[in-house]
Scaffold this motif. Structure first.
Motif, mmCIF file in Angstrom:
data_model
loop_
_atom_site.group_PDB
_atom_site.id
_atom_site.type_symbol
_atom_site.label_atom_id
_atom_site.label_comp_id
_atom_site.label_asym_id
_atom_site.label_seq_id
_atom_site.Cartn_x
_atom_site.Cartn_y
_atom_site.Cartn_z
ATOM 1 N N GLN A 156 0.815 -1.161 -0.045
ATOM 2 C CA GLN A 156 0.136 -0.133 0.088
ATOM 3 C C GLN A 156 0.730 1.269 -0.170
ATOM 4 O O GLN A 156 1.897 1.608 1.019
ATOM 5 N N TYR A 157 0.595 2.162 -0.902
ATOM 6 C CA TYR A 157 1.426 3.273 -0.988
ATOM 7 C C TYR A 157 0.764 4.225 -0.512
ATOM 8 O O TYR A 157 -0.435 4.557 -0.735
ATOM 9 N N ARG A 158 1.279 5.495 -0.168
ATOM 10 C CA ARG A 158 0.769 6.732 0.275
ATOM 11 C C ARG A 158 0.174 7.480 -0.805
ATOM 12 O O ARG A 158 0.359 7.232 -2.008
ATOM 13 N N GLU A 159 -0.677 8.748 -0.494
ATOM 14 C CA GLU A 159 -1.319 9.572 -1.281
ATOM 15 C C GLU A 159 -0.768 10.873 -0.996
ATOM 16 O O GLU A 159 -0.632 11.187 -0.063
ATOM 17 N N GLN A 160 -0.660 11.624 -2.145
ATOM 18 C CA GLN A 160 -0.309 13.025 -2.198
ATOM 19 C C GLN A 160 -1.162 13.988 -2.987
ATOM 20 O O GLN A 160 -1.412 13.655 -4.098
ATOM 21 N N ARG A 161 -1.618 15.143 -2.431
ATOM 22 C CA ARG A 161 -2.512 15.978 -3.053
ATOM 23 C C ARG A 161 -1.697 17.281 -3.467
ATOM 24 O O ARG A 161 -1.015 17.821 -2.836
ATOM 25 N N LEU A 162 -1.633 17.712 -4.852
ATOM 26 C CA LEU A 162 -0.986 18.633 -5.233
ATOM 27 C C LEU A 162 -1.731 19.668 -5.829
ATOM 28 O O LEU A 162 -2.584 19.298 -6.660
ATOM 29 N N THR A 163 -1.465 21.145 -6.064
ATOM 30 C CA THR A 163 -1.956 22.078 -6.977
ATOM 31 C C THR A 163 -1.107 22.385 -7.866
ATOM 32 O O THR A 163 0.000 23.065 -7.400
ATOM 33 N N VAL A 164 -1.438 22.506 -9.154
ATOM 34 C CA VAL A 164 -0.470 22.896 -10.354
ATOM 35 C C VAL A 164 -1.191 23.500 -11.285
ATOM 36 O O VAL A 164 -2.210 23.659 -11.124
ATOM 37 N N PRO A 165 -0.610 24.287 -12.249
ATOM 38 C CA PRO A 165 -1.265 25.106 -13.311
ATOM 39 C C PRO A 165 -2.533 24.207 -13.991
ATOM 40 O O PRO A 165 -2.093 23.062 -14.220
ATOM 41 N N PRO A 166 -3.558 24.911 -14.290
ATOM 42 C CA PRO A 166 -4.645 23.914 -14.516
ATOM 43 C C PRO A 166 -4.411 23.561 -16.058
ATOM 44 O O PRO A 166 -4.910 22.461 -16.354
ATOM 45 N N ARG A 167 -3.595 24.241 -16.778
ATOM 46 C CA ARG A 167 -3.272 23.739 -18.007
ATOM 47 C C ARG A 167 -2.621 22.397 -18.319
ATOM 48 O O ARG A 167 -2.604 21.723 -19.151
ATOM 49 N N THR A 168 -1.809 22.015 -17.018
ATOM 50 C CA THR A 168 -1.074 20.980 -16.847
ATOM 51 C C THR A 168 -1.968 19.707 -16.275
ATOM 52 O O THR A 168 -1.396 18.611 -16.445
ATOM 53 N N VAL A 169 -3.204 19.939 -16.243
ATOM 54 C CA VAL A 169 -4.143 18.833 -15.867
ATOM 55 C C VAL A 169 -5.159 18.729 -16.937
ATOM 56 O O VAL A 169 -5.499 17.477 -17.401
ATOM 57 N N ASP A 170 -5.774 19.707 -17.267
ATOM 58 C CA ASP A 170 -6.796 19.740 -18.551
ATOM 59 C C ASP A 170 -6.085 20.212 -19.688
ATOM 60 O O ASP A 170 -5.863 21.477 -19.799
ATOM 61 N N LEU A 171 -5.781 19.397 -20.366
ATOM 62 C CA LEU A 171 -4.929 19.863 -21.587
ATOM 63 C C LEU A 171 -5.812 20.463 -22.936
ATOM 64 O O LEU A 171 -6.822 19.955 -23.218
ATOM 65 N N SER A 172 -5.074 21.439 -23.306
ATOM 66 C CA SER A 172 -5.755 22.172 -24.705
ATOM 67 C C SER A 172 -5.593 21.053 -25.835
ATOM 68 O O SER A 172 -4.621 20.157 -25.543
ATOM 69 N N PRO A 173 -6.366 21.263 -26.882
ATOM 70 C CA PRO A 173 -6.096 20.407 -27.767
ATOM 71 C C PRO A 173 -4.626 20.471 -28.346
ATOM 72 O O PRO A 173 -3.950 19.585 -28.823
ATOM 73 N N GLU A 174 -3.996 21.644 -28.509
ATOM 74 C CA GLU A 174 -2.547 21.792 -28.894
ATOM 75 C C GLU A 174 -1.561 21.052 -27.839
ATOM 76 O O GLU A 174 -0.772 20.176 -28.356
ATOM 77 N N ASP A 175 -1.986 21.018 -26.517
ATOM 78 C CA ASP A 175 -1.167 20.545 -25.580
ATOM 79 C C ASP A 175 -1.395 19.141 -25.696
ATOM 80 O O ASP A 175 -0.389 18.022 -25.448
ATOM 81 N N GLU A 176 -2.568 18.569 -25.828
ATOM 82 C CA GLU A 176 -2.950 17.246 -26.018
ATOM 83 C C GLU A 176 -1.991 16.493 -27.126
ATOM 84 O O GLU A 176 -1.510 15.517 -26.929
ATOM 85 N N ALA A 177 -2.050 17.438 -28.364
ATOM 86 C CA ALA A 177 -1.436 16.978 -29.322
ATOM 87 C C ALA A 177 0.238 16.641 -29.488
ATOM 88 O O ALA A 177 0.675 15.633 -29.750
ATOM 89 N N ARG A 178 0.703 17.454 -28.635
ATOM 90 C CA ARG A 178 1.917 17.802 -28.175
ATOM 91 C C ARG A 178 2.415 16.363 -27.614
ATOM 92 O O ARG A 178 3.501 15.550 -27.709
ATOM 93 N N TYR A 179 1.368 16.107 -26.281
ATOM 94 C CA TYR A 179 1.677 14.963 -25.420
ATOM 95 C C TYR A 179 1.628 13.739 -26.257
ATOM 96 O O TYR A 179 2.528 12.916 -26.124
#
Length: 302
Positions: free
Chosen positions: A129-152
């Motif tokens: 069982q591994y632990r859990e961690q909650r982080l806050t990061v810029p929204p664009r790095t979680v919900d990707l734009s179409p351009e970022d999705e294509a890059r990914y």
């Protein structure tokens, strides 16, 4: 990894010491008016040297499976993926990287000896069982734009070819790694991460807190097989150590090597930074064995 697909973001079990004592037996003659001579003291018990990586048969760990003696190195596979086999004619050992997504329970590998029929070697994956961690990061790095999705998607296809790298291992290879940068471990391998309230894949490496510009050093001899600036990972370097053993270094502020460079242990390859999806400067260090991300702590001294 830093996404719910292929994102790379981001307790050591000590080797068992076998203790041996040589107990001498002393044949005594029964002589009149004499006492039996006491047995000599036992010789100091010898510690067995540590072996690397340490065995830890859990998701994200490494199984060390004995293949027995053979005049030549046997080949072994987990599914269709070749395994790293170390040893000599007296005993060969297969090292199996266990994916973090592995289901606990029975597992096996297939071994092809130099002569004779193939055989299966079974082992058990224990739960962890591994632990859990909650982080806050810029929204664009979680919900990707179409351009970022294509890059990914482009980056994911490229990295799949990098991760499939398989070259020969040096016959004298030692797999004990040095820590690539000094500092506090700010996030452990296997940590389940929640970004902005959204669950993502477990942390697939070790995060080491260090200031921007801190030199990153090669933990083992290796060849540079990839460098780049990736959406999630930022500045990145991959090293190939042979036999399907790869290491990755992410969020770099500077890359000091190019593809094809051959490094010795301790040579500088980059500098710590805060590029990609991060909350501050640190090094993300991953170890991959037979295409499975495994705990780097198993390869280093405690």
């Amino acid at each position: 990894m830093h996404s719910n697909r292929l994102h790379f973001s981001e307790p050591v079990l000590p080797a068992l010491n076998r203790r041996h004592a040589l107990l001498g037996t002393l044949g005594l003659l029964a002589l009149p008016a004499m006492h039996a001579t006491a047995a000599p003291p036992a010789k100091p018990k010898q510690k067995r040297p540590d072996v690397w990586p340490h065995a830890s048969q859990v998701p994200g760990g490494v199984a060390r499976l004995s293949l027995g003696p053979s005049a030549k190195r046997p080949t072994a596979f987990s599914g269709d993926v070749p395994l790293l086999v170390l040893g000599d004619a007296i005993e060969w050992t297969a090292l199996v990287g266990i994916p973090l997504a592995a289901t606990p329970g029975d597992a096996s590998i297939v071994v092809h000896p130099e002569s004779g029929a193939e055989k299966q070697v079974a082992y058990t994956v224990e739960p962890k069982q591994y632990r859990e961690q909650r982080l806050t990061v810029p929204p664009r790095t979680v919900d990707l734009s179409p351009e970022d999705e294509a890059r990914y998607e482009r980056e994911r296809a490229h990295l799949a070819t990098v991760m499939a790298t398989l070259t020969d291992l040096r016959p004298d290879a030692s797999l004990q790694m040095r820590v690539p940068v000094p500092g506090r471990r700010s996030s452990s391998f296997g940590l389940r991460r929640v970004f902005n309230g959204q669950s993502r894949n477990p942390h697939s490496g070790m995060d080491i807190a260090a200031g921007t510009g801190t030199p990153v050093l090669a933990p083992l001899p290796g060849r540079v097989i990839d460098t780049g600036d990736y959406f999630f990972n930022g500045g990145t370097v991959w090293l190939d150590h042979g036999g399907g053993l790869l290491t990755m270094y992410c969020h770099l502020s500077r890359v000091d090597v190019k593809v094809g460079d051959v490094l010795k242990t301790g040579e500088q390859l980059a500098a710590v930074g805060a590029t990609g999806r991060v909350t501050g400067p640190h090094l993300h260090w991953s170890v991959m064995l037979n295409r499975a991300m495994v705990d780097p702590a198993l390869f280093i001294a405690a």
